[in-house]
Design an enzyme around this catalytic site. Structure first.
Site, PDB file in Angstrom:
ATOM      1  N   ASP A 157      -6.729 -21.196  33.043  1.00  0.00           N
ATOM      2  CA  ASP A 157      -7.651 -21.962  33.897  1.00  0.00           C
ATOM      3  C   ASP A 157      -7.379 -21.627  35.365  1.00  0.00           C
ATOM      4  O   ASP A 157      -6.741 -22.405  36.075  1.00  0.00           O
ATOM      5  CB  ASP A 157      -7.427 -23.475  33.689  1.00  0.00           C
ATOM      6  CG  ASP A 157      -7.711 -23.915  32.265  1.00  0.00           C
ATOM      7  OD1 ASP A 157      -8.738 -23.519  31.706  1.00  0.00           O
ATOM      8  OD2 ASP A 157      -6.885 -24.671  31.711  1.00  0.00           O
ATOM      9  N   ASP A 171     -16.066 -28.594  24.556  1.00  0.00           N
ATOM     10  CA  ASP A 171     -15.023 -29.368  25.226  1.00  0.00           C
ATOM     11  C   ASP A 171     -15.141 -30.786  24.685  1.00  0.00           C
ATOM     12  O   ASP A 171     -16.210 -31.404  24.769  1.00  0.00           O
ATOM     13  CB  ASP A 171     -15.246 -29.382  26.747  1.00  0.00           C
ATOM     14  CG  ASP A 171     -14.969 -28.019  27.377  1.00  0.00           C
ATOM     15  OD1 ASP A 171     -14.538 -27.113  26.660  1.00  0.00           O
ATOM     16  OD2 ASP A 171     -15.193 -27.880  28.594  1.00  0.00           O
TER      17      ASP A 171
HETATM   18  O1  1PR Z   1      -3.411 -27.494  28.760  1.00  0.00           O
HETATM   19  O2  1PR Z   1      -2.863 -26.799  26.459  1.00  0.00           O
HETATM   20  O3  1PR Z   1      -3.590 -29.124  26.920  1.00  0.00           O
HETATM   21  O4  1PR Z   1      -5.179 -27.232  27.028  1.00  0.00           O
HETATM   22  C1  1PR Z   1      -6.251 -27.902  27.614  1.00  0.00           C
HETATM   23  C2  1PR Z   1      -7.474 -27.081  27.361  1.00  0.00           C
HETATM   24  O5  1PR Z   1      -8.586 -27.853  27.799  1.00  0.00           O
HETATM   25  C3  1PR Z   1      -7.486 -25.793  28.145  1.00  0.00           C
HETATM   26  O6  1PR Z   1      -7.998 -24.773  27.315  1.00  0.00           O
HETATM   27  C4  1PR Z   1      -8.439 -26.047  29.286  1.00  0.00           C
HETATM   28  O7  1PR Z   1      -9.202 -24.896  29.587  1.00  0.00           O
HETATM   29  C5  1PR Z   1      -9.348 -27.131  28.730  1.00  0.00           C
HETATM   30  N1  1PR Z   1      -9.781 -28.084  29.748  1.00  0.00           N
HETATM   31  C6  1PR Z   1      -9.038 -29.014  30.340  1.00  0.00           C
HETATM   32  N2  1PR Z   1      -9.791 -29.739  31.180  1.00  0.00           N
HETATM   33  C7  1PR Z   1     -11.032 -29.265  31.107  1.00  0.00           C
HETATM   34  C8  1PR Z   1     -12.211 -29.763  31.841  1.00  0.00           C
HETATM   35  O8  1PR Z   1     -13.297 -29.196  31.767  1.00  0.00           O
HETATM   36  N3  1PR Z   1     -12.025 -30.822  32.582  1.00  0.00           N
HETATM   37  N4  1PR Z   1     -12.097 -27.476  29.863  1.00  0.00           N
HETATM   38  C9  1PR Z   1     -11.032 -28.214  30.202  1.00  0.00           C
HETATM   39  C10 1PR Z   1     -12.159 -26.226  30.078  1.00  0.00           C
HETATM   40  C11 1PR Z   1     -13.627 -24.573  30.217  1.00  0.00           C
HETATM   41  C12 1PR Z   1     -14.310 -23.862  29.161  1.00  0.00           C
HETATM   42  C13 1PR Z   1     -15.788 -24.110  29.264  1.00  0.00           C
HETATM   43  C14 1PR Z   1     -16.276 -22.833  29.864  1.00  0.00           C
HETATM   44  C15 1PR Z   1     -17.711 -22.561  29.653  1.00  0.00           C
HETATM   45  N5  1PR Z   1     -13.444 -25.910  29.874  1.00  0.00           N
HETATM   46  O9  1PR Z   1     -13.822 -24.025  27.916  1.00  0.00           O
HETATM   47  O10 1PR Z   1     -16.274 -24.459  28.049  1.00  0.00           O
HETATM   48  O11 1PR Z   1     -15.971 -22.869  31.238  1.00  0.00           O
HETATM   49  O12 1PR Z   1     -18.478 -23.480  30.304  1.00  0.00           O
HETATM   50  P1  1PR Z   1     -19.935 -23.094  30.824  1.00  0.00           P
HETATM   51  O13 1PR Z   1     -20.489 -22.081  29.886  1.00  0.00           O
HETATM   52  O14 1PR Z   1     -20.703 -24.368  30.744  1.00  0.00           O
HETATM   53  O15 1PR Z   1     -19.762 -22.597  32.222  1.00  0.00           O
HETATM   54  P2  1PR Z   1      -3.705 -27.703  27.329  1.00  0.00           P
END
Ligand code: 1PR
Length: 589
Positions: A444, A286
């Site tokens: 999500d 991320d």
């Molecule tokens: O909506 O097209 O602009 O895409 C935004 C992208 O960014 C989406 O794929 C969304 O999942 C991601 N995203 C947005 N905000 C966050 C955040 O964390 N604040 N991250 C985010 C999503 C989730 C996973 C993470 C897993 C594994 N992160 O990718 O890496 O949950 O984590 P873990 O193994 O530590 O539990 P758009």
């Protein structure tokens, strides 16, 4: 279809049942068979062109890139192996090549159109008939056959007897065929001799079908539902359905053997035990700018990426390019970058992210996915950018797949509301141009407990652990803008809709589990991986190697992704894989 004798190689044959990809160019389509015994025959034209360019250095590889997609990784792999690249501009460049690599990208029909219009189809046939060093990759293999069912039938170059068909998803097979699968390599297959029983990376929905007529060409097969042709080879002519440039060290070995045929491995290659499609282990980064403006890898707890300190700064877990390179060396099967503030910033203004992709793809030879901010956008000067332009820039910078989050939710909502595919959503446009295997939809969802399935209009599931008030069911509410806004659509409904709209894969997060280290949401992963026939990547919550075996044993997930445990070096990727092997789950080693 019976092949014409080599003597009639330059005679156009009547192929009325097949549609040509371009009627204006159909006359130039060539049909002939490739007969090793007669390889020494050369056309006078080819001789003269070749003589003109025979001074070309031994370190130069000619690359046929007809501009239909990203071949950056192929370029990077060739350069990594110490070779320079000369791009084909004209048919004469093909005829003058010392060794030619043809990484086919895009759809079969449009590729044939371009080759015919530019006069390259004929040059390619001549070059190959002369038994000169050739390596086709992916579509570059399929085009050698007589025809393809892709938007067709459409005629191919017709060098190898046989047809290209689609994988049959009706029997429960997940299509596209994405991932690391095992080759059955034939004796004496030359460039594959060093990689017996190893996994290589495939991504495709169509495949060449083995038959008695093309048996003498087949150098390896692979099983996915049925046996299909994984590579062909005869003399100096080779083509592979898999992506050597995305198959890690094993793939680089194949390329090296093609580029330097006499460079046999000094030590014996490690024998592998690959027998089928492996479950994938994906490292996710991320990425966002921290408060100083530097691009950093961060990681949240339930999507909150700020430290719980007075300064409340963005958690910084390292530099994106360095970490991606490390995970490649550690054995990650893929690396994903999610630009988590892409929903509010414009990604093409976010040049550092593009730079991250460019730098990473120079040294990381497994698939790269990038997501965040893929949508139509009008910038401050009023300039409009389509989501397709944004995605194209990502592909050009080294991404193999793009991942769409928020915009896919809006597209699915509209599709479910109108019952019609507009064809205009980012998802539809990108998958139309780059193929659905290049488009991941990132979901999500947040868990919403209910007492009974009748309580909501969305598909729910019985949960393994009841909710805080003893609720036995839950539905999973989709969100947009990084979990900030809940929408009136469930994860099940979204997954089904985006599959119909052209998604090739689903990245299934779970906000409740994200960063908690308590395991994947098995109920959710089961619900979604049973609902769709495209591959599902389970994400969020991995805390131990055991969580990976659990998700593969209890659901139909094709891959599992983790972030926090890898960034914090709590569980190395290799230990996850060793654990999976011990549990009898096939992985790439
Ligand atoms: O909506 O097209 O602009 O895409 C935004 C992208 O960014 C989406 O794929 C969304 O999942 C991601 N995203 C947005 N905000 C966050 C955040 O964390 N604040 N991250 C985010 C999503 C989730 C996973 C993470 C897993 C594994 N992160 O990718 O890496 O949950 O984590 P873990 O193994 O530590 O539990 P758009």
């Amino acid at each position: 279809m019976e092949a014409a004798p080599f003597g009639s190689a330059f005679t156009s044959r009547s192929l009325s049942p097949l549609s040509s990809s371009s009627s204006s160019t159909s006359q130039s389509l060539l049909y002939f068979s490739f007969n090793k015994a007669r390889l020494k025959l050369k056309s006078p034209r080819a001789f003269s062109v070749r003589a003109a360019s025979s001074r070309e250095g031994d370190s130069v590889v000619t690359l046929l890139d007809y501009g239909a997609g990203n071949v950056r990784s192929v370029r990077n792999a060739i350069r990594h192996l110490g070779f320079d690249i000369k791009d084909v501009q004209t048919p004469e460049d093909i005829l003058g090549a010392n060794r030619l690599i043809f990484p086919g990208v895009g759809a079969f029909a449009s590729a044939m159109d371009v080759l015919n219009k530019k006069g390259m189809a004929e040059a390619l046939c001549t070059y190959i008939m002369e038994d000169r060093p050739f390596l086709g990759i992916c579509l570059g293999l399929q085009l050698l056959f007589e025809s393809s069912e892709e938007n067709g039938p459409v005629r191919g170059l017709g060098i190898i007897p046989g047809v290209v068909g689609r994988f049959d998803a009706s029997s429960g097979l997940r299509v596209p065929h994405i991932g690391w699968n095992a080759l059955k390599v034939r004796e004496g297959s030359e460039i594959l001799d060093d990689i017996r029983n190893r996994h290589v990376y495939f991504v495709h929905s169509y495949h060449a079908i083995p038959s008695n007529d093309n048996m003498d060409w087949v150098s390896s097969t692979c099983n996915y539902g049925d046996n299909f042709i994984a590579s062909v080879g005869k003399g100096n002519v080779h083509a592979v359905q898999f992506h050597p440039e995305k198959s890690g060290d094993v793939g680089l070995t194949v390329l090296r053997r093609f580029l330097s045929p006499r460079s046999h491995m000094e030590k014996k290659p490690t024998e592998g035990n690959a027998s089928k499609l492996a479950k994938r282990v994906i490292a996710c980064l991320d990425v966002r700018a921290n408060d100083k403006g530097d691009l950093v890898v961060t990681k949240g707890d339930q999507y909150d990426v700020r430290e719980r300190t007075e300064e409340n700064e963005v958690r910084n877990l390292g530099k994106p390019v360095d970490l991606a390179g490390q995970y490649y060396k550690d054995g990650a099967d893929e690396v994903s970058f999610l630009n988590i503030t892409g929903f509010r910033d414009f990604p093409l203004g976010d040049l550092p992210m593009l730079q991250v992709l460019r730098c990473t793809s120079e040294n990381v030879f497994v698939p790269l996915t990038v997501g965040g901010g893929i949508r139509d956008f009008t910038d401050a000067t009023g300039r409009y950018y389509s989501s397709l332009e944004v995605a194209s820039e990502y592909f050009r910078s080294g991404a193999d797949k793009v991942s769409i989050g928020s915009d896919a939710v809006y597209a699915a909502e509209e599709y479910l509301r109108t019952g019609m595919k507009s064809g205009k959503s980012s998802l539809e446009q990108i998958s139309r141009v780059y193929g659905n295997q290049a488009v991941v939809v990132s979901i999500d969802p947040r868990r919403m407990y209910i007492n009974s399935p009748e309580d909501v209009e969305f598909r729910s599931t019985r949960v393994t652990n009841p909710g805080p008030n003893g609720e036995e069911y839950a539905w999973y509410q989709c969100t947009v803008n990084g979990g900030r806004e809940g929408r009136q659509i469930g994860a099940y409904e979204l997954a089904k809709a985006v599959e119909e709209l052209g998604a090739g894969e689903i990245l299934l997060n779970c906000i409740d589990c994200d960063g908690q280290g308590k395991g994947f949401d098995i109920d959710l992963v089961k619900l979604i991986s049973d609902a769709v026939s495209i591959p599902v990547i389970a994400s969020s919550g991995a805390g131990t190697a055991w969580h990976f075996s659990e998700v593969f044993e209890k659901t139909n997930a094709s891959a599992a992704l983790a972030a926090g445990i890898f960034h914090r070096k709590e569980v190395p990727i290799q230990s996850v894989k060793e654990h999976l092997l011990k549990k009898g789950i096939e992985v790439r080693i």
